[in-house]
Scaffold this active site. Structure first.
Site, PDB file in Angstrom:
ATOM      1  N   SER A 201       0.827  -1.218   0.000  1.00  0.00           N
ATOM      2  CA  SER A 201       0.000   0.000   0.000  1.00  0.00           C
ATOM      3  C   SER A 201       0.857   1.262   0.000  1.00  0.00           C
ATOM      4  O   SER A 201       1.700   1.433   0.876  1.00  0.00           O
ATOM      5  CB  SER A 201      -0.870   0.060   1.260  1.00  0.00           C
ATOM      6  OG  SER A 201      -1.803  -0.963   1.270  1.00  0.00           O
TER       7      SER A 201
ATOM      8  N   HIS B 199      -3.125   0.845  -4.307  1.00  0.00           N
ATOM      9  CA  HIS B 199      -2.495  -0.171  -5.148  1.00  0.00           C
ATOM     10  C   HIS B 199      -2.880   0.087  -6.604  1.00  0.00           C
ATOM     11  O   HIS B 199      -4.025   0.383  -6.890  1.00  0.00           O
ATOM     12  CB  HIS B 199      -2.992  -1.578  -4.772  1.00  0.00           C
ATOM     13  CG  HIS B 199      -2.497  -2.066  -3.446  1.00  0.00           C
ATOM     14  ND1 HIS B 199      -1.407  -2.898  -3.313  1.00  0.00           N
ATOM     15  CD2 HIS B 199      -2.928  -1.838  -2.195  1.00  0.00           C
ATOM     16  CE1 HIS B 199      -1.202  -3.163  -2.030  1.00  0.00           C
ATOM     17  NE2 HIS B 199      -2.117  -2.531  -1.325  1.00  0.00           N
TER      18      HIS B 199
ATOM     19  N   HIS C 257      -5.552  -9.100  -0.806  1.00  0.00           N
ATOM     20  CA  HIS C 257      -5.378  -9.502   0.593  1.00  0.00           C
ATOM     21  C   HIS C 257      -6.435 -10.521   0.979  1.00  0.00           C
ATOM     22  O   HIS C 257      -7.542 -10.518   0.457  1.00  0.00           O
ATOM     23  CB  HIS C 257      -5.519  -8.281   1.508  1.00  0.00           C
ATOM     24  CG  HIS C 257      -4.598  -7.166   1.191  1.00  0.00           C
ATOM     25  ND1 HIS C 257      -4.827  -6.291   0.143  1.00  0.00           N
ATOM     26  CD2 HIS C 257      -3.435  -6.776   1.762  1.00  0.00           C
ATOM     27  CE1 HIS C 257      -3.841  -5.409   0.097  1.00  0.00           C
ATOM     28  NE2 HIS C 257      -2.990  -5.685   1.052  1.00  0.00           N
TER      29      HIS C 257
ATOM     30  N   TYR D  14      -8.282 -10.439   3.474  1.00  0.00           N
ATOM     31  CA  TYR D  14      -9.506  -9.815   3.992  1.00  0.00           C
ATOM     32  C   TYR D  14     -10.448  -9.329   2.882  1.00  0.00           C
ATOM     33  O   TYR D  14     -11.591  -9.002   3.151  1.00  0.00           O
ATOM     34  CB  TYR D  14      -9.173  -8.648   4.949  1.00  0.00           C
ATOM     35  CG  TYR D  14      -8.390  -7.508   4.326  1.00  0.00           C
ATOM     36  CD1 TYR D  14      -8.959  -6.610   3.429  1.00  0.00           C
ATOM     37  CD2 TYR D  14      -7.051  -7.322   4.647  1.00  0.00           C
ATOM     38  CE1 TYR D  14      -8.244  -5.565   2.882  1.00  0.00           C
ATOM     39  CE2 TYR D  14      -6.317  -6.285   4.102  1.00  0.00           C
ATOM     40  CZ  TYR D  14      -6.920  -5.411   3.230  1.00  0.00           C
ATOM     41  OH  TYR D  14      -6.201  -4.388   2.671  1.00  0.00           O
ATOM     42  N   GLU D  15      -9.970  -9.281   1.635  1.00  0.00           N
ATOM     43  CA  GLU D  15     -10.851  -8.811   0.558  1.00  0.00           C
ATOM     44  C   GLU D  15     -11.869  -9.867   0.164  1.00  0.00           C
ATOM     45  O   GLU D  15     -12.975  -9.550  -0.258  1.00  0.00           O
ATOM     46  CB  GLU D  15     -10.020  -8.410  -0.658  1.00  0.00           C
ATOM     47  CG  GLU D  15      -9.206  -7.151  -0.424  1.00  0.00           C
ATOM     48  CD  GLU D  15      -8.244  -6.896  -1.566  1.00  0.00           C
ATOM     49  OE1 GLU D  15      -8.705  -6.773  -2.714  1.00  0.00           O
ATOM     50  OE2 GLU D  15      -7.019  -6.848  -1.309  1.00  0.00           O
TER      51      GLU D  15
ATOM     52  N   ALA E 114       3.161  -2.278   4.118  1.00  0.00           N
ATOM     53  CA  ALA E 114       3.071  -1.276   5.177  1.00  0.00           C
ATOM     54  C   ALA E 114       2.753  -2.033   6.460  1.00  0.00           C
ATOM     55  O   ALA E 114       1.999  -3.004   6.437  1.00  0.00           O
ATOM     56  CB  ALA E 114       1.973  -0.277   4.851  1.00  0.00           C
TER      57      ALA E 114
ATOM     58  N   MET F 142      -1.171  -6.972   7.414  1.00  0.00           N
ATOM     59  CA  MET F 142      -2.291  -7.761   6.889  1.00  0.00           C
ATOM     60  C   MET F 142      -1.964  -8.458   5.560  1.00  0.00           C
ATOM     61  O   MET F 142      -2.866  -8.813   4.804  1.00  0.00           O
ATOM     62  CB  MET F 142      -3.504  -6.845   6.672  1.00  0.00           C
ATOM     63  CG  MET F 142      -3.921  -6.056   7.897  1.00  0.00           C
ATOM     64  SD  MET F 142      -5.303  -4.966   7.521  1.00  0.00           S
ATOM     65  CE  MET F 142      -5.311  -3.900   8.970  1.00  0.00           C
ATOM     66  N   SER F 143      -0.686  -8.613   5.271  1.00  0.00           N
ATOM     67  CA  SER F 143      -0.348  -9.172   3.947  1.00  0.00           C
ATOM     68  C   SER F 143       0.904 -10.033   4.030  1.00  0.00           C
ATOM     69  O   SER F 143       1.311 -10.478   5.102  1.00  0.00           O
ATOM     70  CB  SER F 143      -0.131  -8.030   2.942  1.00  0.00           C
ATOM     71  OG  SER F 143       1.037  -7.312   3.285  1.00  0.00           O
TER      72      SER F 143
ATOM     73  N   ASN G  59       3.110   3.270  11.264  1.00  0.00           N
ATOM     74  CA  ASN G  59       2.539   3.664  12.568  1.00  0.00           C
ATOM     75  C   ASN G  59       3.067   2.720  13.639  1.00  0.00           C
ATOM     76  O   ASN G  59       3.596   1.654  13.338  1.00  0.00           O
ATOM     77  CB  ASN G  59       0.997   3.583  12.525  1.00  0.00           C
ATOM     78  CG  ASN G  59       0.529   2.194  12.099  1.00  0.00           C
ATOM     79  OD1 ASN G  59       0.492   1.874  10.917  1.00  0.00           O
ATOM     80  ND2 ASN G  59       0.193   1.369  13.076  1.00  0.00           N
TER      81      ASN G  59
ATOM     82  N   HIS H 151      -6.404   3.671   7.430  1.00  0.00           N
ATOM     83  CA  HIS H 151      -5.823   3.393   6.110  1.00  0.00           C
ATOM     84  C   HIS H 151      -5.316   4.686   5.469  1.00  0.00           C
ATOM     85  O   HIS H 151      -4.294   4.692   4.789  1.00  0.00           O
ATOM     86  CB  HIS H 151      -6.861   2.700   5.228  1.00  0.00           C
ATOM     87  CG  HIS H 151      -6.292   2.202   3.931  1.00  0.00           C
ATOM     88  ND1 HIS H 151      -5.207   1.340   3.871  1.00  0.00           N
ATOM     89  CD2 HIS H 151      -6.632   2.448   2.645  1.00  0.00           C
ATOM     90  CE1 HIS H 151      -4.919   1.082   2.603  1.00  0.00           C
ATOM     91  NE2 HIS H 151      -5.765   1.750   1.837  1.00  0.00           N
TER      92      HIS H 151
HETATM   93  N1  HPA Z   1      -1.684  -3.163  11.674  1.00  0.00           N
HETATM   94  C1  HPA Z   1      -1.931  -3.936  10.614  1.00  0.00           C
HETATM   95  N2  HPA Z   1      -1.620  -3.591   9.379  1.00  0.00           N
HETATM   96  C2  HPA Z   1      -1.012  -2.406   9.199  1.00  0.00           C
HETATM   97  C3  HPA Z   1      -0.724  -1.540  10.267  1.00  0.00           C
HETATM   98  C4  HPA Z   1      -1.076  -1.948  11.578  1.00  0.00           C
HETATM   99  O1  HPA Z   1      -0.855  -1.242  12.586  1.00  0.00           O
HETATM  100  N3  HPA Z   1      -0.140  -0.447   9.730  1.00  0.00           N
HETATM  101  C5  HPA Z   1      -0.060  -0.644   8.395  1.00  0.00           C
HETATM  102  N4  HPA Z   1      -0.593  -1.825   8.060  1.00  0.00           N
END
Ligand code: HPA
Length: 266
Positions: free
Chosen positions: A28, A58, A80, A82-83, A110, A205-206, A229, A241
Site C-alpha cells: 500500500s 495499489h 489480501h 480480507y478482501e 506497510a 495484513m499481507s 505507525n 488506512h
Molecule cells: N496493523 C496492521 N496492518 C497495518 C498496520 C497496523 O498497525 N499499519 C499498516 N498496516
C-alpha cells in the site's frame, strides 16, 4: 495448457521472452517504483484471474522491464485475504511468475511497529514471520508439495544482500519478525501486546500468504516492511488506512534506495 502457462505466454508476447530475475510485489502506497521501470505495463484486467483493484493505494498492473540493469516483474496490486476470505488470492499471479522462469520474490508492505526503536517512516527487514491469521493459502491443495518447509521462508542470502544494500545507502534496516493479522480491522491494544509477547516486532495484513505460496512454488523470498505507525495502544497517533497511505511514501524513498542498490549490486 494450464492457466498460468497461458498467461505467461500472453505476458511473453507483450513484454518479451526473457525471464525476469526478480518478482516484486509492492504494498500500500509503495507502488511508485513500478512507474520507474523501463518496460511494458499490463493491466490486471488483461490477465484473467488476476485480482481486481480492491484496495486504494495499489495500482492493478504488472510491469515487466528493467530496473538498475535487472529484468524485473513488478506487481503493483496485491489481493489480501480480507478482501475475499481467500488466503490464496495471489496464487495465480505467483504461479505465472514461476511460469515466466523467475525464482526470486521480493515483497513490500506497510506495517505497524511493536518496537520503540523502529518508528514510523523506518524500514524493517523480515527475518521471519508468524502466521497469526488462522488460515493458510495451501489449505485445499491436494499434492504432497503442500507440506512446505518454512525454515528458509525468508531467504538468508537475499536478506544478507538487502542488509548490505541498506548499509551501502546508509539506511537503517533492522530485522524483525512480522506477525500476519487477517485485518481488515486494525488490532486492539491487547492483540498488539499479545503479538509482542509472541515475539513479533511488526504487524500487518499481507505478505505471509504470498511467502507461503512462493515457497510452495520454489521461489526464494524476502520482504521489507515500511513502518507507517506504531501498533495500536503504543502511541497516541490515530491508526487508519488514510494514515497508512499518507505515511508510506516517507519510508518508500528509503525502500526505493535499498531496492535499487540491491538490484545494482546483486
Ligand atoms: N496493523 C496492521 N496492518 C497495518 C498496520 C497496523 O498497525 N499499519 C499498516 N498496516
Amino acid at each position: 495448457m494450464s492457466k498460468s502457462a497461458e498467461l505467461a505466454q500472453l505476458i511473453r508476447d507483450r513484454a518479451g521472452s526473457d525471464a525476469p530475475e526478480y518478482g516484486l510485489i509492492l504494498g500500500s502506497g509503495l507502488g511508485h517504483l513500478s512507474a520507474q521501470i523501463d518496460g511494458v505495463a499490463i493491466p490486471y484486467d488483461d490477465l484473467p484471474g488476476f485480482p481486481h483493484a480492491g484496495v486504494s493505494g495499489h495500482v492493478p498492473q504488472l510491469v515487466i522491464g528493467t530496473l538498475e540493469g535487472r529484468r524485473v516483474a513488478v506487481f503493483g496490486g496485491r489481493s489480501h485475504y480480507y478482501e475475499s476470505g481467500r488466503a490464496d488470492a495471489m496464487r495465480l499471479p505467483l504461479e505465472v511468475l514461476a511460469a515466466l522462469g523467475t525464482d526470486k520474490l521480493i515483497l513490500t508492505n506497510a506495517a505497524g511497529s511493536l518496537r520503540p526503536d523502529i518508528a514510523p517512516g523506518d524500514l524493517m527487514l523480515l527475518s521471519d514471520h508468524i502466521a497469526f491469521a488462522g488460515t493458510n493459502p495451501l489449505i485445499g491443495e491436494r499434492s504432497d508439495a503442500r507440506f512446505v518447509p518454512m525454515t528458509q521462508a525468508h531467504d538468508s542470502q537475499m536478506r544478507d544482500a538487502l542488509t548490505a544494500a541498506a548499509l551501502a545507502e546508509n539506511i537503517q534496516l533492522p530485522d524483525g519478525v512480522y506477525c500476519w493479522f487477517s485485518g481488515p480491522s486494525f488490532e486492539t491494544p491487547a492483540e498488539i501486546r499479545a503479538a509482542r509477547t509472541l515475539g513479533a516486532d511488526a504487524v500487518g495484513m499481507s505478505t505471509v500468504p504470498e511467502i507461503i505460496l512462493g515457497r510452495f512454488l520454489g521461489l526464494r523470498c524476502a520482504a521489507i516492511s515500511v513502518i507507517t505507525n506504531m501498533g495500536a495502544g503504543l502511541s497516541d497517533e490515530s491508526i487508519s488506512h488514510d494514515h497508512t497511505k499518507a505515511m508510506a511514501p516517507i519510508g518508500a524513498s528509503k525502500l526505493e534506495a535499498v531496492l535499487r542498490r540491491f538490484l545494482r549490486d546483486g
